[in-house]
Design an enzyme around this catalytic site. Structure first.
Site, PDB file in Angstrom:
ATOM      1  N   ASN A   1       0.847  -1.187   0.000  1.00  0.00           N
ATOM      2  CA  ASN A   1       0.000   0.000   0.000  1.00  0.00           C
ATOM      3  C   ASN A   1       0.892   1.249   0.000  1.00  0.00           C
ATOM      4  OD1 ASN A   1      -1.578   2.265   0.978  1.00  0.00           O
ATOM      5  ND2 ASN A   1      -3.161   0.795   1.517  1.00  0.00           N
TER       6      ASN A   1
ATOM      7  N   HIS B   1       0.733   6.342   1.786  1.00  0.00           N
ATOM      8  CA  HIS B   1       1.446   7.353   2.572  1.00  0.00           C
ATOM      9  C   HIS B   1       2.604   7.993   1.826  1.00  0.00           C
ATOM     10  CE1 HIS B   1      -1.224   6.860   5.808  1.00  0.00           C
ATOM     11  NE2 HIS B   1      -0.936   5.589   5.976  1.00  0.00           N
TER      12      HIS B   1
ATOM     13  N   HIS C   1      -5.863   3.523  -1.664  1.00  0.00           N
ATOM     14  CA  HIS C   1      -7.216   3.833  -1.206  1.00  0.00           C
ATOM     15  C   HIS C   1      -7.588   5.224  -1.704  1.00  0.00           C
ATOM     16  CE1 HIS C   1     -10.188   4.084   2.472  1.00  0.00           C
ATOM     17  NE2 HIS C   1     -10.771   4.364   1.319  1.00  0.00           N
TER      18      HIS C   1
ATOM     19  N   ARG D   1      -9.836   7.891  -1.340  1.00  0.00           N
ATOM     20  CA  ARG D   1     -10.837   8.311  -0.353  1.00  0.00           C
ATOM     21  C   ARG D   1     -11.723   9.433  -0.894  1.00  0.00           C
ATOM     22  NH1 ARG D   1     -10.714   7.393   5.158  1.00  0.00           N
ATOM     23  NH2 ARG D   1      -9.223   5.819   5.854  1.00  0.00           N
TER      24      ARG D   1
ATOM     25  N   ARG E   1      -7.556  12.664   0.593  1.00  0.00           N
ATOM     26  CA  ARG E   1      -6.521  13.144   1.513  1.00  0.00           C
ATOM     27  C   ARG E   1      -5.116  12.717   1.107  1.00  0.00           C
ATOM     28  NH1 ARG E   1      -8.046   9.936   6.990  1.00  0.00           N
ATOM     29  NH2 ARG E   1     -10.042  10.895   6.489  1.00  0.00           N
TER      30      ARG E   1
ATOM     31  N   GLU F   1      -8.715   0.215  -3.035  1.00  0.00           N
ATOM     32  CA  GLU F   1      -9.606   0.283  -1.880  1.00  0.00           C
ATOM     33  C   GLU F   1     -10.579   1.429  -2.095  1.00  0.00           C
ATOM     34  OE1 GLU F   1      -7.620   0.547   1.842  1.00  0.00           O
ATOM     35  OE2 GLU F   1      -6.406  -1.234   1.525  1.00  0.00           O
TER      36      GLU F   1
ATOM     37  N   THR G   1      -8.444   3.340   8.313  1.00  0.00           N
ATOM     38  CA  THR G   1      -9.624   2.488   8.420  1.00  0.00           C
ATOM     39  C   THR G   1      -9.669   1.847   9.800  1.00  0.00           C
ATOM     40  OG1 THR G   1      -9.485   2.035   6.060  1.00  0.00           O
ATOM     41  CG2 THR G   1     -10.880   0.581   7.368  1.00  0.00           C
TER      42      THR G   1
ATOM     43  N   GLU H   1     -10.738  -9.934   2.671  1.00  0.00           N
ATOM     44  CA  GLU H   1      -9.524  -9.553   3.382  1.00  0.00           C
ATOM     45  C   GLU H   1      -9.878  -9.370   4.853  1.00  0.00           C
ATOM     46  OE1 GLU H   1      -6.261  -5.960   3.573  1.00  0.00           O
ATOM     47  OE2 GLU H   1      -6.723  -6.871   1.636  1.00  0.00           O
TER      48      GLU H   1
ATOM     49  N   HIS I   1      -3.767  -4.942   7.539  1.00  0.00           N
ATOM     50  CA  HIS I   1      -3.974  -3.796   8.420  1.00  0.00           C
ATOM     51  C   HIS I   1      -3.092  -3.920   9.660  1.00  0.00           C
ATOM     52  CE1 HIS I   1      -6.056  -0.056   9.360  1.00  0.00           C
ATOM     53  NE2 HIS I   1      -5.985  -0.419  10.625  1.00  0.00           N
TER      54      HIS I   1
END
Length: 252
Positions: free
Chosen positions: A7, A10, A43, A45, A49, A70, A101, A151, A198
């Site tokens: 992922n 970030h 993801h 969103r 963000r 996602e 999440t 998942e 996660h």
């Protein structure tokens, strides 16, 4: 072999802090691939963000490994997914005030809506996944709505691992692992793919990697954090090594 999906949200978080063009998430995806990643997760969103629409488009166009998008089960996101066509779309809960999440999707309470969403994704040729807690009722609901992948949310396991002094044999950790393993068995028994993710990191990943039948682990924050010091390629290589070592020596 257990696959690793990295992922890169970030990386975009750092870029958006300055509203500039660097660091580039697509570059990060290529570096992750070169380090051994089997897939990339982002993801998109509602509040944008971190990952932006153009990031997803460029990832589809410019990278050569599968993309897991996602997304919330909203009309906007379904339209975007059906247009961009990632290889997999994972439906997740989403709140504007959450940092990340905070739990699994409640499939049980919205089966009709999710069945419609998954049908649209399927018609667009996109594999559907749901991010759920390790609960049998949620697994069974996922099968009813047509999900191909479940998942399992590993956040509670990771919290137990950290709170228990990083002891993989502590009662709380073993109980969390038992729940995930039971959910995984149910997922596979219903003909779906068993993934997990996660809050997994370099310390707690191996017990999850050794669970029977697990197909993919999706890990982001820990890898991007390690990459600050060693670079993305080496951070991914190290995670892949840990996963491979544990898979070669599965737990009883």
């Amino acid at each position: 072999m257990v696959e690793l999906g990295v992922n890169i949200d970030h990386v975009a978080t750092v870029r958006q802090a300055r509203r500039t063009y660097e660091p580039d998430p697509v570059w990060a995806a290529v570096e992750a691939h070169l380090g051994g990643a089997d897939g990339i997760t982002v993801h998109l969103r509602e509040d944008r963000r971190h990952i932006q629409d153009q990031d997803v488009r460029r990832l589809v166009e410019l990278t050569h490994i599968k993309l897991n998008l996602e997304m919330a089960a909203t009309d906007e996101m379904v339209d975007i997914a059906c247009t961009i066509k990632p290889q997999m779309a994972m439906l997740v809960p989403e709140g504007r005030h959450e940092i990340t999440t905070e739990g699994g999707l409640d499939v049980v309470s919205q089966e009709e809506r999710l069945r419609d969403v998954i049908t649209k994704l399927s018609e667009a040729g996109i594999m559907s996944s749901v991010f759920i807690d390790a609960e049998l009722a949620q697994v069974e609901a996922a099968a009813r709505v047509g999900a191909k992948v479940c998942e399992i949310h590993t956040g509670p396991y990771a919290a137990a691992f950290f709170d228990g002094g990083r002891d993989a044999q502590s009662p709380a950790v073993l109980e969390a692992l038992r729940k995930i393993a039971e959910a995984g068995e149910a997922i596979r028994g219903l003909g779906m793919r068993f993934n997990a993710g996660h809050a997994l990191n370099y310390v707690n990943v191996q017990p999850i990697a050794s669970l029977a039948g697990i197909r993919e682990l999706h890990i982001g924050h820990a890898i991007v954090s390690r990459a600050i010091f060693v670079g993305i390629r080496d951070a991914v290589r190290e995670m892949k090594r840990l996963i491979r070592e544990r898979v070669c020596q599965p737990s009883a």
